[in-house]
Design an enzyme around this catalytic site. Structure first.
Site, short mmCIF file in Angstrom:
data_model
loop_
_atom_site.label_atom_id
_atom_site.label_comp_id
_atom_site.label_asym_id
_atom_site.label_seq_id
_atom_site.Cartn_x
_atom_site.Cartn_y
_atom_site.Cartn_z
N HIS A 117 2.32 14.31 1.46
CA HIS A 117 1.85 13.33 1.57
C HIS A 117 -0.17 13.01 1.39
O HIS A 117 -0.90 14.58 1.96
CB HIS A 117 1.70 13.17 3.14
N ASP A 134 -5.01 7.20 7.71
CA ASP A 134 -3.40 7.44 7.16
C ASP A 134 -2.66 6.62 7.31
O ASP A 134 -2.42 5.98 8.03
CB ASP A 134 -2.74 8.77 8.11
N CYS A 176 0.99 7.11 -0.65
CA CYS A 176 -0.34 7.49 0.03
C CYS A 176 -1.33 7.58 -0.46
O CYS A 176 -2.57 6.90 -0.10
CB CYS A 176 0.13 8.78 0.70
#
Length: 247
Positions: A117, A134, A176
């Site tokens: 991630h 995030d 991501c």
């Protein structure tokens, strides 16, 4: 059908084959295929985009003291026990107004391109605040907080950590890194550079919609445009089998 088409549009050749040299970044066939196949972005993909933003956007604002840390430097900071030993290898962080740091959750420094991630940490040096963006809730919260503590040492000042819960969220498990790049561009162009990087600006991304598939398509178009320009100019880097190069 979509996956079938993706597989057949992948670049041919070894994953390590060089595809385009741009500034200090050399993209490989693997990097291009990660963009095409809706896969996780590589460190190189993100470093290339940072290089592009510096060459095309930041160059228009010579007074802006904004640093875009490459993933390799971010990981060096994250994995170094004695940070005083690497200060000479880092850009002048204390002279910046803002620092953009890609955050990865790779726990093993022995594994290249590890982790699952990416997220983005933006440090306002003068305001002494670290904003964490995030795209998967607060998955990288431990890593982002650890990086913040390390930057406190490097900057010589305390930082207030802020997680931005209104950060646009990814719709799959692979985008991501794409969100890191999209958020980086948005915050640069529509927040900091509009305020000339020294005024107080709203760093929230609430209400901002991101289209990861569109970004991947645009990035591939950009890379092919740069590669074609390098090939037309006859600048393969000066060595046999070297990739097309844009300085």
């Amino acid at each position: 059908m979509r996956n079938f088409m993706m597989r057949h549009s992948r670049e041919q050749g070894s994953p390590e084959d060089q595809y385009l040299s741009y500034g200090d970044v050399c993209l490989t066939v693997e990097d291009i295929n990660c963009l095409k196949a809706d896969d996780w972005l590589t460190d190189n993909n993100i470093a290339f985009y940072e290089e592009y933003l510096e060459h095309v956007e930041l160059v228009r604002h010579p007074s802006a003291k904004i640093i875009l840390l490459r993933p390799s430097i971010s990981y060096l900071i994250a994995c170094t026990q004695d940070l005083s030993t690497i200060t000479s290898a880092l850009p002048p962080l204390r002279g910046a107004t803002h620092i953009f740091i890609p955050i990865n959750d790779n726990p093993n420094p022995e594994v290249a391109e590890g982790g699952t991630h990416w997220s983005l940490l933006v440090v306002g040096v003068a305001d002494r605040v670290a904003f964490h963006y995030d795209s998967l809730q607060d998955t990288n919260d431990p890593q982002a907080r650890d990086m913040t503590r390390r930057l406190e040492f490097l900057l010589g000042s305390r930082l207030r950590f802020m997680w931005l819960p209104d950060t646009p969220q990814q719709e799959n498990t692979a985008d991501c890194g794409v969100h890191v790049c999209m958020n980086m561009k948005y915050l640069l162009l529509h927040r900091l550079l509009q305020g000339f990087a020294h005024q107080s600006v709203d760093m929230s991304m609430g209400g901002k919609r991101q289209d990861a598939s569109h970004w991947r398509r645009e990035m591939l178009k950009l890379i092919e445009k740069l590669r074609s320009r390098a090939l037309r100019s006859g600048s393969p880097g000066g060595k046999e089998n070297s990739p097309p190069r844009i300085a």
